[in-house]
Write a protein that holds these residues in place. Sequence first.
Motif, short mmCIF file in Angstrom:
data_model
loop_
_atom_site.label_atom_id
_atom_site.label_comp_id
_atom_site.label_asym_id
_atom_site.label_seq_id
_atom_site.Cartn_x
_atom_site.Cartn_y
_atom_site.Cartn_z
N GLY A 90 7.77 -17.61 23.36
CA GLY A 90 8.54 -16.59 22.68
C GLY A 90 9.40 -17.20 21.59
O GLY A 90 9.12 -18.30 21.09
N TYR A 91 10.46 -16.50 21.21
CA TYR A 91 11.34 -16.97 20.15
C TYR A 91 11.77 -18.41 20.41
O TYR A 91 12.09 -18.79 21.54
CB TYR A 91 12.58 -16.09 20.06
N GLY A 92 11.80 -19.22 19.33
CA GLY A 92 12.20 -20.60 19.49
C GLY A 92 11.96 -21.39 18.22
O GLY A 92 11.60 -20.86 17.17
N ARG A 93 12.14 -22.69 18.35
CA ARG A 93 12.00 -23.63 17.23
C ARG A 93 10.71 -24.42 17.43
O ARG A 93 10.51 -25.05 18.49
CB ARG A 93 13.21 -24.56 17.20
N VAL A 94 9.84 -24.39 16.43
CA VAL A 94 8.57 -25.13 16.44
C VAL A 94 8.68 -26.22 15.37
O VAL A 94 8.95 -25.93 14.20
CB VAL A 94 7.39 -24.20 16.14
N GLN A 95 8.48 -27.47 15.77
CA GLN A 95 8.65 -28.58 14.83
C GLN A 95 7.60 -29.64 15.09
O GLN A 95 7.30 -29.96 16.24
CB GLN A 95 10.04 -29.19 14.99
N GLY A 96 7.03 -30.19 14.03
CA GLY A 96 6.05 -31.25 14.16
C GLY A 96 6.09 -32.18 12.98
O GLY A 96 6.82 -31.97 12.01
N SER A 181 14.76 -13.05 16.91
CA SER A 181 14.51 -11.62 16.87
C SER A 181 14.89 -10.98 15.53
O SER A 181 14.57 -9.81 15.30
CB SER A 181 15.28 -10.92 18.00
N TRP A 182 15.54 -11.76 14.66
CA TRP A 182 15.99 -11.17 13.38
C TRP A 182 15.79 -12.07 12.17
O TRP A 182 15.96 -11.65 11.03
CB TRP A 182 17.46 -10.79 13.47
N LYS A 183 15.38 -13.33 12.39
CA LYS A 183 15.28 -14.26 11.27
C LYS A 183 14.22 -15.32 11.55
O LYS A 183 14.05 -15.77 12.69
CB LYS A 183 16.65 -14.94 11.05
N ILE A 184 13.50 -15.74 10.48
CA ILE A 184 12.61 -16.90 10.53
C ILE A 184 13.06 -17.86 9.43
O ILE A 184 13.12 -17.48 8.26
CB ILE A 184 11.14 -16.53 10.31
N GLU A 185 13.39 -19.07 9.82
CA GLU A 185 13.77 -20.11 8.86
C GLU A 185 12.76 -21.24 8.91
O GLU A 185 12.54 -21.83 9.96
CB GLU A 185 15.16 -20.68 9.19
N TRP A 186 12.14 -21.54 7.77
CA TRP A 186 11.29 -22.72 7.65
C TRP A 186 12.16 -23.88 7.16
O TRP A 186 13.04 -23.69 6.30
CB TRP A 186 10.17 -22.48 6.65
N PHE A 187 11.91 -25.07 7.67
CA PHE A 187 12.72 -26.22 7.29
C PHE A 187 11.84 -27.46 7.18
O PHE A 187 10.71 -27.51 7.70
CB PHE A 187 13.83 -26.46 8.32
N VAL A 188 12.35 -28.44 6.48
CA VAL A 188 11.69 -29.73 6.35
C VAL A 188 12.76 -30.81 6.35
O VAL A 188 13.91 -30.54 5.98
CB VAL A 188 10.84 -29.79 5.05
N TYR A 189 12.40 -31.99 6.82
CA TYR A 189 13.30 -33.14 6.71
C TYR A 189 12.92 -33.90 5.45
O TYR A 189 11.78 -34.35 5.30
CB TYR A 189 13.21 -34.03 7.95
N ASP A 204 14.06 -6.43 8.58
CA ASP A 204 14.74 -5.33 7.89
C ASP A 204 15.81 -4.71 8.77
O ASP A 204 15.58 -4.46 9.96
CB ASP A 204 13.71 -4.28 7.47
N ASN A 205 16.98 -4.48 8.19
CA ASN A 205 18.11 -3.97 8.98
C ASN A 205 18.14 -2.45 9.10
O ASN A 205 19.08 -1.88 9.64
CB ASN A 205 19.44 -4.46 8.38
N ASN A 213 13.30 -10.65 0.71
CA ASN A 213 13.37 -11.62 1.79
C ASN A 213 13.41 -10.94 3.16
O ASN A 213 13.89 -11.52 4.14
CB ASN A 213 14.59 -12.52 1.63
N GLU A 214 12.90 -9.70 3.24
CA GLU A 214 12.87 -8.97 4.50
C GLU A 214 11.44 -8.55 4.85
O GLU A 214 10.59 -8.40 3.98
CB GLU A 214 13.74 -7.72 4.42
N ILE A 215 11.23 -8.36 6.14
CA ILE A 215 9.97 -7.84 6.67
C ILE A 215 10.28 -6.53 7.37
O ILE A 215 11.26 -6.43 8.10
CB ILE A 215 9.34 -8.84 7.65
N PRO A 216 9.46 -5.49 7.16
CA PRO A 216 9.70 -4.22 7.85
C PRO A 216 9.79 -4.42 9.37
O PRO A 216 9.13 -5.29 9.93
CB PRO A 216 8.48 -3.38 7.48
N GLN A 217 10.62 -3.62 10.00
CA GLN A 217 10.84 -3.77 11.43
C GLN A 217 9.54 -3.70 12.23
O GLN A 217 9.35 -4.45 13.19
CB GLN A 217 11.83 -2.71 11.92
#
Length: 264
Positions: A90-96, A181-189, A204-205, A213-217
């Motif tokens: 489920g919701y969480g942080r995926v990093q590789g 449940s409300w945000k997806i953040e992509w990141f890089v080191y 979307d709120n 920068n929103e996705i429909p609910q």
Amino acid sequence: MIQSIVRTITLTGAAVALLVSASTNAQSGYFKDDFSWGFNSGIWQARSGSNGTPFGCTFAPSMITPSSHGITLGVTAGQCAEIRTNQTVGYGRVQGSLKTGNTAGTVSSIFTYTSWYDAPGRPWQEIDIEFLPSLGNVVHTNVIYQPQGGTYESWEQDIDLGQYGLNITQNLVTIGFDWSSWKIEWFVYDAWGNQQIIRTLYKDNGDGYVANNEIPQYAWPQDPTRIMLNHWHGDNSASGLYFPGEYYWENTWAYYDYLEYVPH
């Protein structure tokens, strides 16, 4: 999923099997696999079979090469490689961390995926990190949504890695996304070891306006999903030429150093 054991104990083979089964069956449990001498079969399974167009190859476990630390997913004309988690998360942080070859018409990925193949009536939901040499030194980020029998929608953005001092064909790039449940953040080191947020999408709120920068609910990824790693080439069809570009029948590789999942 692998849990830390802080004291030394002796387990029978049956008890070990029971422990692995219990830990891998817990949805959304933490794991980290550094792929030492291959992937952990308690976490992952190797895929056999084909996805159809625009994939131009069949996934085969023989295309996965282990090493003392890390695995290589190979591509040859007609063959490619994929692994996916045994259990859903489920919701969480995926990093590789990974590094790829520079062969046009190929894709190497870290992503989540679920659809009606997992549960009848469930929409296709996907969060992507993809590297396509045909696009250059960029990471292709995307969210995909499609109800069964309905319209395909996606929210794509390519991000130049050079601005972070990185080159996916020359550097081992540590990258991931944090999904809630409300945000997806992509990141890089970056090349200096600093975490950089490279893209953010919000659910979307409900204010009646869906911003860039929103996705429909209705399209927000929310169902239990699998984490997947794959490396494949296109079939040079019209859709394949669009994504991932023309493939010239070259052999190539993608090296994965580790994959970690931290549940929320």
